[in-house]
Motif scaffolding. Structure first.
Motif, short mmCIF file in Angstrom:
data_model
loop_
_atom_site.label_atom_id
_atom_site.label_comp_id
_atom_site.label_asym_id
_atom_site.label_seq_id
_atom_site.Cartn_x
_atom_site.Cartn_y
_atom_site.Cartn_z
N THR A 1 50.09 -9.41 62.86
CA THR A 1 49.87 -10.42 63.99
C THR A 1 49.22 -9.52 64.82
O THR A 1 49.52 -8.37 65.06
CB THR A 1 51.02 -11.07 64.63
OG1 THR A 1 51.88 -9.74 65.23
CG2 THR A 1 51.95 -11.77 63.37
N VAL A 2 47.97 -10.18 65.81
CA VAL A 2 47.30 -9.54 66.72
C VAL A 2 47.05 -10.59 67.62
O VAL A 2 46.61 -11.78 67.44
CB VAL A 2 46.08 -8.78 66.33
CG1 VAL A 2 45.14 -9.89 65.34
CG2 VAL A 2 45.45 -8.15 67.22
N ALA B 1 41.05 -7.67 71.24
CA ALA B 1 42.11 -7.49 70.44
C ALA B 1 43.35 -6.48 71.02
O ALA B 1 43.02 -5.70 71.59
CB ALA B 1 41.96 -7.19 68.92
N PRO C 1 48.99 -5.64 68.67
CA PRO C 1 49.08 -5.95 67.07
C PRO C 1 50.79 -5.31 66.83
O PRO C 1 51.05 -4.58 67.32
CB PRO C 1 48.02 -5.07 66.60
CG PRO C 1 47.97 -3.93 67.27
CD PRO C 1 48.16 -4.20 68.79
#
Length: 768
Positions: free
Chosen positions: A692-693, A745, A748
């Motif tokens: 997941t990020v 991003a 994470p």
């Protein structure tokens, strides 16, 4: 202060600010300043009517700030001002003066080894200098910077562990005649000379070198002079590049090759490296560690210490021992955003091999860890970054404020102590970092609060409190809900905000990040009760009920900002009904509010409660059923996090297990109406488990603010990519230029950040 008329149909305009409407219903605010902004590690923001609307883009000369926002308050401002860390200097309402308790001396016991004292080795120093333009940095769009460093070597043979220091953002140049500084040109303008920020860490460098470490402190003035506006990330990538280039040169020198001094030959162990970064340098060394892990043949980075760091994009660093130092009287990075490094990394890898710690140092500011940033000892202009000398807690005459010399001695002890603990394996230093209250004699009267998390193999998580699974129940006269972030910035998470009455400078765990302002941060349990029947009951995981081998039961807690006081009772119960109860007030001061009379103080920061298992004599620790945390006394409310049984161990560095996640830039046509663009999120290799990020899009220039969104993206196990969808607002109007969005991003789980910054360019497809 900039003031002007309210905006209506036409753009608002004042002598020094304007507001223009942009597509998608947002507005672009531009503020012009009489003087360049001061050189700070924090990012400037724009405030409308006294409230910050977020980070602004700074012009190259530091005289113009621009912000594109969808906040409706931007449509009709009465005032537009510069803000820092969520606050407008000089305008934050200050409460009436309150009595501040006299500072208390440290209550712990000195560790048997004082890391601030000199060791047995004599020290030899050498400077290497390849010039002001020796390196070209992709993170600055190809601009050049210096390769310059001070090396401290023990006078002994053989390869030594290496510790590299990286300073933060400070003016790059100064005029010794006029005693003025500049930071917009590199190399320095005629008549000016570089400020040697890299020479400000002699204390910890010499403490380490005298105990057998090779220490190299590197210069980053070229980055400081160009990170605004020539970088996508305020210079984090460029600073990481500087660190990696020095490591490459040092590796060659250790083999007797390259341009560095021959004195380095056979003197450095490139498989045993520690990194310390101050301020923006803290984010830089985290970036360097991530870049190193992405190499085919990485160096052995064993420990990372971000000192008063920025964390603009919320990268995580699992599997590397880390200590984050937060100065309570930080007047530059006053929101202490570096706490995110600790919080975001806690559960980023289910197999994490490393120990991490976060330290709140009372009475210390941002600058005085570096002598070249300290008035009276610096060779160039310097200042005390704490802004209010009348403040009863952090003002320069406050009894609780440390002198510059006291702060420097404390920094020396804890910087040297961390690397000696992790790289040197000196376990006697662990109590300085594990929350058990150890102190260093050379740190004198400095009070340091430490929180810590042990490696996965050395703990059993009873309740992380990042969610409420069936194993965690709220019982009796109590309520409990997981909250995250603040200011309702993350509605997509479905979680309510924490810190509902605090400013962003008072809530280190929840302050919005510059490049991830809408990404939820630090989920914790907000637990409130009206009488002693109210409790949180957490069942010990099946298969983990034998907890006798662990040193302590620990969790983090802080008073809810709305609660005047509170105490908690912690009850451990075994499977046959045996139990023992300990009050939090009996084992520490985690529920004593930090001092302060007005924002940015006091801070709400979750502190460690540590209950030694040796004290739980009424419980069969080989068969523990549950742990209950209940209100003690009258009504109250607290935040709770990280309930675990654990051993205090430094762990080891082992980054190579995780893939790197990167975002790919893309160019799309706008279309004639509402639409979307899919941005690819790619892993360096297929995920063994789901990754997941969090992705954030940030509008810049004239781009419609409709594209400013955040979402959690999941890359399924076995896959190597996923997509992040950005809404677009196309039209049939000819536009003079393309629209642009930053795609970032952050935070994470199951992966590391690779190339975390990208651009979505939206071109005009209409014909004039």
């Amino acid at each position: 202060m900039a003031t002007g008329p309210a905006a209506h149909a036409a753009p608002a305009q004042a002598p020094d600010w304007t507001v223009e409407q942009v597509a998608g219903g947002g507005h672009r605010i531009t503020l012009r300043l009489d003087d360049p902004l001061p050189v700070r590690d924090a990012v400037p923001e724009l405030a409308v009517d006294g409230r910050s609307l977020g980070p602004a883009q700074e012009s190259a000369d530091g005289r113009t700030l621009t912000l594109t926002t969808g906040d409706p308050r931007a449509a009709a401002p009465r005032s537009v001002q510069v803000a820092w860390n969520g606050e407008v200097p000089g305008t934050t309402p200050r409460s009436a003066a309150k009595a501040v308790p006299a500072p208390q001396p440290p209550t712990g016991r000195n560790v048997p080894v004082d890391p601030g004292t000199r060791g047995p080795y004599e020290i030899e120093r050498t400077t290497y200098d390849l010039g002001d333009t020796a390196i070209e940095l992709a993170g600055l769009g190809g601009r050049k910077a210096e390769i310059r460093a001070e090396a401290y070597l023990p006078k002994t043979s053989g390869k030594r562990p290496l510790v590299l220091f990286l300073h933060g953002r400070h003016s790059a140049c100064f005029n010794p005649t006029t005693w003025t500084t500049s930071n917009s040109q590199w190399p320095c303008p005629t008549g000016q000379q570089p400020i040697d920020s890299f020479k400000g860490y002699d204390g910890p460098a010499e403490a380490l070198a005298s105990h057998g470490y090779a220490v190299v402190s590197v210069s980053a003035n070229g980055v400081n002079a160009a990170d605004n506006p020539y970088s996508e990330d305020r210079g984090a990538l460029a600073r990481g590049e500087v660190v990696m280039r020095h490591l490459d040169l040092l590796a060659a020198a250790a083999r007797g090759q390259g341009p560095l001094p021959v004195a380095l030959k056979n003197r450095i162990d490139m498989d045993d490296i520690g990194l310390m970064g101050h301020s923006r340098g803290g984010e830089g060394v985290v970036k360097a560690a991530l870049m190193n892990d992405g190499r085919d043949r990485p160096y052995g980075i064993r420990a990372v210490l971000p000192l008063a760091p920025t964390d603009f994009a919320r990268a995580t660093l699992p599997n590397t021992p880390m200590a984050v130092i937060l100065p309570y009287c930080d007047g530059d990075v006053s929101n202490q955003q570096g706490q995110h490094f600790y919080d975001d990394t806690r559960y980023a890898d289910a197999k994490d091999t490393a120990f991490r710690s976060s330290l709140m140092m009372m009475g210390v500011n941002h600058n005085f860890f570096n002598t070249e940033w300290t008035p009276g000892v610096a060779h160039a202009p310097a200042n005390d970054d704490w802004f209010n000398n009348a403040d009863p807690v952090c003002g320069n005459t406050a009894p609780s404020r440390l002198s510059a010399a006291e702060q420097y001695a404390t920094g020396t002890a804890y910087i040297a102590g961390f690397f000696r603990l992790v790289q040197g394996g000196e376990s006697k230093l662990l109590p300085l970092f594990d929350g058990s209250g150890g102190t260093a004699a050379s740190a004198g009267r400095t009070v340091v609060h430490a929180v810590a998390q042990s490696p996965v193999r050395d703990r059993v998580d009873v309740a992380t409190f990042t969610s409420l699974p069936p194993s965690v129940r709220i019982e009796g006269a109590a309520t409990g809900a997981v909250c995250a972030g603040m200011l309702d910035r993350s509605p997509q998470s479905g979680l309510p905000s924490c810190a509902t009455t605090l400013t962003t400078s008072q809530a280190p765990s929840w302050t919005p990040a510059t490049y991830a302002p809408n990404v939820p941060s630090t989920p914790v349990l907000r637990f409130s009760w009206t009488d002693e029947t109210g409790q949180v009951r957490a069942t010990v995981p099946a298969g983990s009920k034998n907890l006798g081998r662990y040193d302590a039961l620990t969790f983090r807690t802080a008073l809810d900002e709305t609660a005047p006081s509170a105490d908690l009772a912690v009850t451990v119960t075994d499977t046959k009904g045996g139990s023992q109860t300990v009050r939090v007030s009996e084992v520490g001061d985690a529920l004593t509010r930090f001092p302060g009379t007005a924002s940015p103080l006091p801070k709400t920061w979750l502190r460690t409660v540590r209950i030694p298992t040796s004290s739980l004599t009424g419980v069969n620790l080989r068969s523990v059923r549950d742990v209950r945390i209940s209100g003690a006394g009258g009504p109250g409310a607290v935040y709770l996090a990280d309930l675990a049984f654990s051993d205090a161990e430094a762990g080891r560095a082992d980054l190579a297990e995780l893939p790197h996640v990167s975002v790919e830039s893309r160019t799309v046509a706008e279309g004639d109406g509402p639409g979307t663009a899919a941005v690819t999120v790619r892993l360096s290799r297929r995920a063994k488990e789901a990754v997941t990020v969090h992705l954030q899009s940030i509008a810049s220039g004239a781009a419609p603010v409709i594209g400013q969104v955040a979402a959690e993206v999941v890359v399924p196990a076995g896959a190597s990519s996923a997509t992040f969808t950005v809404p677009l607002q196309g039209n049939t109007t000819v536009a003079p230029a393309a629209q642009s969005y930053q795609i970032v991003a952050s935070s994470p789980e199951g992966a590391l950040i690779g190339s975390g910054f990208a651009r979505l360019t939206v071109t005009d497809d209409d014909v004039a």
